[in-house]
Design an enzyme around this catalytic site. Structure first.
Site, PDB file in Angstrom:
ATOM      1  N   ASP A   1       0.764  -1.256   0.000  1.00 34.16           N
ATOM      2  CA  ASP A   1       0.000   0.000   0.000  1.00 34.16           C
ATOM      3  C   ASP A   1       0.798   1.312   0.000  1.00 34.16           C
ATOM      4  O   ASP A   1       1.780   1.428   0.729  1.00 34.16           O
ATOM      5  CB  ASP A   1      -0.862   0.097   1.271  1.00 34.16           C
ATOM      6  CG  ASP A   1      -1.573  -1.167   1.637  1.00 34.16           C
ATOM      7  OD1 ASP A   1      -1.501  -2.135   0.882  1.00 34.16           O
ATOM      8  OD2 ASP A   1      -2.203  -1.177   2.697  1.00 34.16           O
TER       9      ASP A   1
ATOM     10  N   GLU B   1     -10.559  -2.169   4.312  1.00 37.94           N
ATOM     11  CA  GLU B   1      -9.206  -1.701   4.611  1.00 37.94           C
ATOM     12  C   GLU B   1      -8.991  -0.332   3.965  1.00 37.94           C
ATOM     13  O   GLU B   1      -9.744   0.072   3.077  1.00 37.94           O
ATOM     14  CB  GLU B   1      -8.162  -2.664   4.027  1.00 37.94           C
ATOM     15  CG  GLU B   1      -8.267  -4.085   4.533  1.00 37.94           C
ATOM     16  CD  GLU B   1      -7.179  -5.007   3.966  1.00 37.94           C
ATOM     17  OE1 GLU B   1      -6.669  -5.825   4.734  1.00 37.94           O
ATOM     18  OE2 GLU B   1      -6.852  -4.933   2.777  1.00 37.94           O
TER      19      GLU B   1
HETATM   20  C1  FRU Z   1      -3.941  -3.587   2.708  1.00 38.73           C
HETATM   21  C2  FRU Z   1      -3.325  -4.013   4.015  1.00 38.73           C
HETATM   22  C3  FRU Z   1      -3.667  -3.038   5.111  1.00 38.73           C
HETATM   23  C4  FRU Z   1      -2.556  -3.225   6.095  1.00 38.73           C
HETATM   24  C5  FRU Z   1      -1.378  -3.487   5.192  1.00 38.73           C
HETATM   25  C6  FRU Z   1      -0.371  -4.447   5.754  1.00 38.73           C
HETATM   26  O1  FRU Z   1      -3.288  -4.035   1.583  1.00 38.73           O
HETATM   27  O2  FRU Z   1      -3.741  -5.322   4.340  1.00 38.73           O
HETATM   28  O3  FRU Z   1      -4.953  -3.212   5.647  1.00 38.73           O
HETATM   29  O4  FRU Z   1      -2.363  -2.113   6.908  1.00 38.73           O
HETATM   30  O5  FRU Z   1      -1.897  -4.017   3.984  1.00 38.73           O
HETATM   31  O6  FRU Z   1       0.773  -4.502   4.978  1.00 38.73           O
END
Ligand code: FRU
Length: 508
Positions: free
Chosen positions: A47, A229
């Site tokens: 992300d 998310e």
């Molecule tokens: C989304 C996610 C988020 C989390 C991160 C962990 O892709 O699952 O919810 O904070 O990646 O790397």
């Protein structure tokens, strides 16, 4: 200094400079390496995080594991740009600590020093992120994700974690993460939008430290095929009226399988978000845009960036030294459509900064097949293609190589759907769901249509009808797709066809 010595020093200098230049270009020339999308020099990325514009610089932090090309203990990597196109990767910003890994979150400029982190008149840049405690998770606890702070007084170069972390404690929700914080000027407070398993919870704080729950949204709205998310909340205007957009990423449960970005349009009154209808809207229908959110502090511009992958296969894609890139930054706007008011996305106009050459073709009549391969000769699979049509009909754009590997992009008039087919795109067998044909509804009502493709080595981003329908797709051919054809069964008239070669951002 004698001449010999001076010559020796000059030679050494040349050698060092030469080696450095070679280093940089060889890092970014491996197969599948995007040439104008951000990807980490090496290792794993997911992300986008902490995106904020400050002191004429766009900051991009990202979920980063600097020890492997698969997901692991999360850090925040860091890159910066002055034009959103040319990126420079900087030293890692945030490292895991005793409270856990550093999961996704945002960054704000605390101009009024509400947090008290500012010193000697220096404005703090504050990161609000999720501390993910892997031990707590293993032990089966339900409160292993908590929200914490770190601040920087030197433009994001060095960071200090707040001693009072975490600032927002988990009430017992396993998925309690990805805080996106903004300044709500009307009430002089910070608002946090937090993903809390299957809904969003809004919090507010005067100082970024003492968070109070305001409201919840979404238990019975939107898509729920997976965990919610990486949310985002921001205002956008349409015809002089302000609407609020709430982005919610979802994994799995996307329209074409796996992870995807949905959003709601409605109103936010400082405490509560209300959606204007019950429709599910998707920001990008393709398989490969996820965790997308927008930059803070860009004024009236709303600039979006997503991770160009999908959790279904992100850990398996066939790149060697690095894994996963970001999408091209996109400017968001609200538009009327078949689905009411929706978000439209357009590649940022700054892309013009890397246009090497543009070929203009006034009009093309497609009766069966038109071969444009010679037009993209030497473009190295790095280009944008823009088409306009007075009357939309069935068509297929084929990107292919000499081995016959192909990616098909097109429109199916009967179904009123755009599609991308990567069944024969090259390497597809590294994961069972990678191969496939993906579809997206046409949301425009007009007969006329347009299409922009952004092609970069191993990815395509499709913006149809002024960005009302967007699809992102990655692919892994044996050799670059140097051929380009457009086919249509019945007299498709194209006008203002534009093909622009794009330069690499890595060898300036
Ligand atoms: C989304 C996610 C988020 C989390 C991160 C962990 O892709 O699952 O919810 O904070 O990646 O790397």
């Amino acid at each position: 200094m004698n001449i010999k010595k001076a010559l020796l020093i000059a030679c050494c200098l040349f050698l060092v400079i030469g080696l450095k230049a070679q280093d940089k270009s060889s890092v970014y020339t491996d197969q599948y390496r995007p040439q104008f999308h951000f990807s980490p020099q090496a290792h794993w990325m997911n992300d986008p995080n902490g995106m904020v514009y400050y002191n004429h610089t766009y900051h991009l932090f990202f979920q980063y594991y600097p020890n492997a090309t698969v997901w692991g203990p999360m850090h925040w990597g860091h890159a910066e740009s002055t034009d959103l196109i040319h990126w420079k990767q900087l030293p890692t910003a945030l490292f895991p600590d005793s409270l856990g890994y550093i999961f996704s979150g945002s960054a704000v400029i605390d101009s009024n020093n509400t947090s008290g982190f500012g010193k000697n008149g220096k404005i703090p840049l504050v990161a609000i992120f999720t501390h993910h405690d892997p031990k707590g998770e293993k032990e089966g606890k339900d409160n292993f994700q908590n929200e914490s702070l770190a601040y920087s007084l030197d433009n994001g170069t060095t960071w200090t974690k707040y001693k009072g972390n975490p600032v927002l404690k988990n009430p017992g929700i396993r998925d309690f993460r990805d805080p996106k914080v903004m300044w709500y000027a009307k009430e002089k407070k910070w608002v946090m939008t937090l993903a809390t398993k299957d809904h969003i919870t809004f919090y507010s704080a005067p100082d970024l430290k003492t968070w109070k729950k305001e409201s919840e949204f979404g238990l019975t709205q939107g898509a729920h095929g997976g965990v919610w998310e990486c949310p985002d909340l921001f205002p956008l205007k349409l015809n002089g009226k302000t609407y609020w957009v709430l982005i919610v990423n979802l994994n799995p449960g996307g329209p074409n399988g796996g992870s995807a970005t949905q959003y709601f349009v409605g109103n936010f009154d400082g405490e509560k978000f209300t959606a204007m209808d019950t429709q599910t809207r998707w920001l990008d229908y393709g398989p490969d845009e996820y965790a997308g959110i927008t930059w803070n502090n860009t004024g009236t511009r709303r600039i979006f960036l997503g991770w160009m992958s999908n959790w279904e296969y992100a850990n398996q894609v066939p790149t060697e030294k690095w894994r996963n890139a970001m999408t091209i930054p996109r400017e968001l706007s609200l538009k009327e459509s078949k689905k009411g008011i929706v978000l439209a996305s357009a590649p940022i106009p700054e892309l013009k900064n890397i246009v090497a050459k543009t070929i203009q073709l006034k009009s093309i009549s497609v009766n069966k097949v038109v071969d444009l391969s010679t037009k993209i000769n030497g473009f190295n699979s790095q280009y944008t293609l823009k088409l306009n049509m007075v009357q939309l009909k069935d068509y297929t754009i084929r990107l292919s190589n000499k081995k016959g590997e192909e990616l098909l992009i097109g429109y199916d008039q009967q179904k009123e759907q755009y599609f991308i087919d990567r069944t024969k795109s090259g390497k597809t067998d590294f994961q069972k769901d990678f191969s496939g044909r993906f579809t997206a509804p046409r949301l425009a009502t007009a007969k006329a249509s347009n299409l922009t493709l952004v092609v970069d080595k191993a990815s395509v981003e499709v913006f149809a009808d002024g960005g009302l329908t967007v699809m992102t797709c990655i692919f892994f051919p044996d050799s670059p797709y140097n051929n380009l054809t457009i086919s249509s069964a019945g007299n498709l008239n194209l006008y203002n066809v534009q093909i622009s070669a794009l330069k690499s951002i890595w060898n300036k």
